[in-house]
Motif scaffolding. Structure first.
Motif, PDB file in Angstrom:
ATOM      1  N   SER A 243       0.744  -1.215   0.328  1.00 12.24           N
ATOM      2  CA  SER A 243       0.273   0.380  -0.015  1.00 12.24           C
ATOM      3  C   SER A 243       1.226   1.249   0.217  1.00 12.24           C
ATOM      4  CB  SER A 243      -0.528   0.544   1.253  1.00 12.24           C
ATOM      5  OG  SER A 243      -1.494   0.726   0.985  1.00 12.24           O
TER       6      SER A 243
ATOM      7  N   GLY B 169      -6.483  -1.592  -2.324  1.00 17.09           N
ATOM      8  CA  GLY B 169      -7.193  -2.249  -1.610  1.00 17.09           C
ATOM      9  C   GLY B 169      -6.420  -3.080  -0.828  1.00 17.09           C
TER      10      GLY B 169
ATOM     11  N   PRO C 152      -6.904   2.294  -6.818  1.00 21.02           N
ATOM     12  CA  PRO C 152      -7.076   0.921  -6.151  1.00 21.02           C
ATOM     13  C   PRO C 152      -6.649   0.156  -5.531  1.00 21.02           C
ATOM     14  CG  PRO C 152      -7.956   1.185  -8.053  1.00 21.02           C
ATOM     15  CD  PRO C 152      -6.540   2.215  -8.243  1.00 21.02           C
TER      16      PRO C 152
END
Length: 302
Positions: free
Chosen positions: A91, A158, A154
């Motif tokens: 991330s 996620g 995204p």
């Protein structure tokens, strides 16, 4: 009467949270230098393994390593912490430290949802409202309402949420393993599982490349702060820290990581992102203070 232990314990928890926040920032530096998130995660975990192994060697009594239940739940905890480390750095690599750290901090929400499903926690309107507020915070933080215009990918969103979900798995695994042995024994198995999984996924070639790279000291610092010293002092601190206090103090981690990203990595947060970040931090902390879903329960002395 206030003893040294009761005074220092919250300080240990805060210090551990500070170290975890700094680890997120250091992970951001390493991934920006081109190192794969899985390699970064592996070194964070394997150095943590060395620390808890030394801790267990110094305090071997009542380890519980002969207990099957301890092994089962410790392996579950290991799968959780492996996912937490890996998805967190993915991330960060795909987005930013601030967004990744805040999304990971949503872990208690996942614990609530699992607890609702397993009927371990009674769902109430205030809890559902709090979860809804966290969702609103996530929308503001990630900017997903701006179709095609959001700077947060995204994959970053996620992975950040999966890191929080994985941490929730770690919480459950650690919670159910703890009654069967010492925390250092549980962490030894968990970090051992983590190290094997991440070594296989990252590949030995990439892992060995770190040892001859000029930046290897940064990997060591990351491991010491992010999994070695931090987990030891965190567990020790929880022995004399109320769960509510531990939950509030834990806010040091996402705040430190966010400041690291903004100040040292030149990451930018818009007004709505800051509002989303604050909404998530305040709501999740409130959820944690008034429940037992965070790992703030008592361990037997280690």
């Amino acid at each position: 009467m206030l003893t040294d232990k009761t005074f220092l314990s919250p300080v240990f928890v805060a210090l551990a949270a500070l170290f975890w926040g700094l680890a997120g920032g250091l992970g951001g530096v390493l991934t920006s230098e081109g190192w794969a998130p899985l390699v970064v995660s592996f070194y964070r975990g394997v150095i943590g393994l060395l620390f808890v192994a030394a801790w267990l060697a110094l305090r071997p009594r009542g380890s519980g390593l002969a207990c099957r239940q301890l092994w089962f739940w410790s392996v579950i905890a290991g799968l959780g912490v492996a996912g937490n480390f890996a998805f967190y750095f993915i991330s960060i690599a795909e987005g930013s430290v601030a967004v990744a750290a805040t999304l990971m901090y949503c872990a208690p929400v996942f614990v609530y949802l699992v607890s609702f499903t397993l009927k371990l926690e009674q769902p109430t309107l205030p809890k559902w409202l709090a979860i809804a507020m966290v969702v609103v915070g996530i929308v503001l933080l990630t900017g997903i309402y701006e179709v095609g215009a959001s700077e947060v990918t995204p994959v970053a969103v996620g992975a950040g949420l999966l890191s929080g979900l994985s941490y929730a798995v770690f919480i459950f695994g650690f919670k159910y393993a703890a009654p069967h042995g010492s925390p250092q024994a549980v962490l030894l198995v968990a970090f051992g599982v983590l190290s094997v999984i991440l070594l296989v996924l990252s590949g030995t070639e990439q892992a060995l490349a770190v040892l001859s790279a000029p930046i290897w000291p940064l990997f060591v610092i990351l491991g010491v702060l992010g999994a070695g010293l931090s987990f030891v002092i965190y567990i020790r601190g929880l022995n004399y820290t109320a769960p509510a206090v531990a939950s509030i103090v834990a806010m040091v981690e996402p705040v430190t990581a966010s400041l690291f990203g903004v100040v040292l990595l030149n990451e930018r947060l818009g007004l709505f992102q800051v509002l989303g970040l604050l909404l998530i931090l305040v709501t999740v902390t409130a959820l944690s203070v008034y429940s037992n879903v965070r790992p703030g329960y008592r361990h037997r002395a280690a």
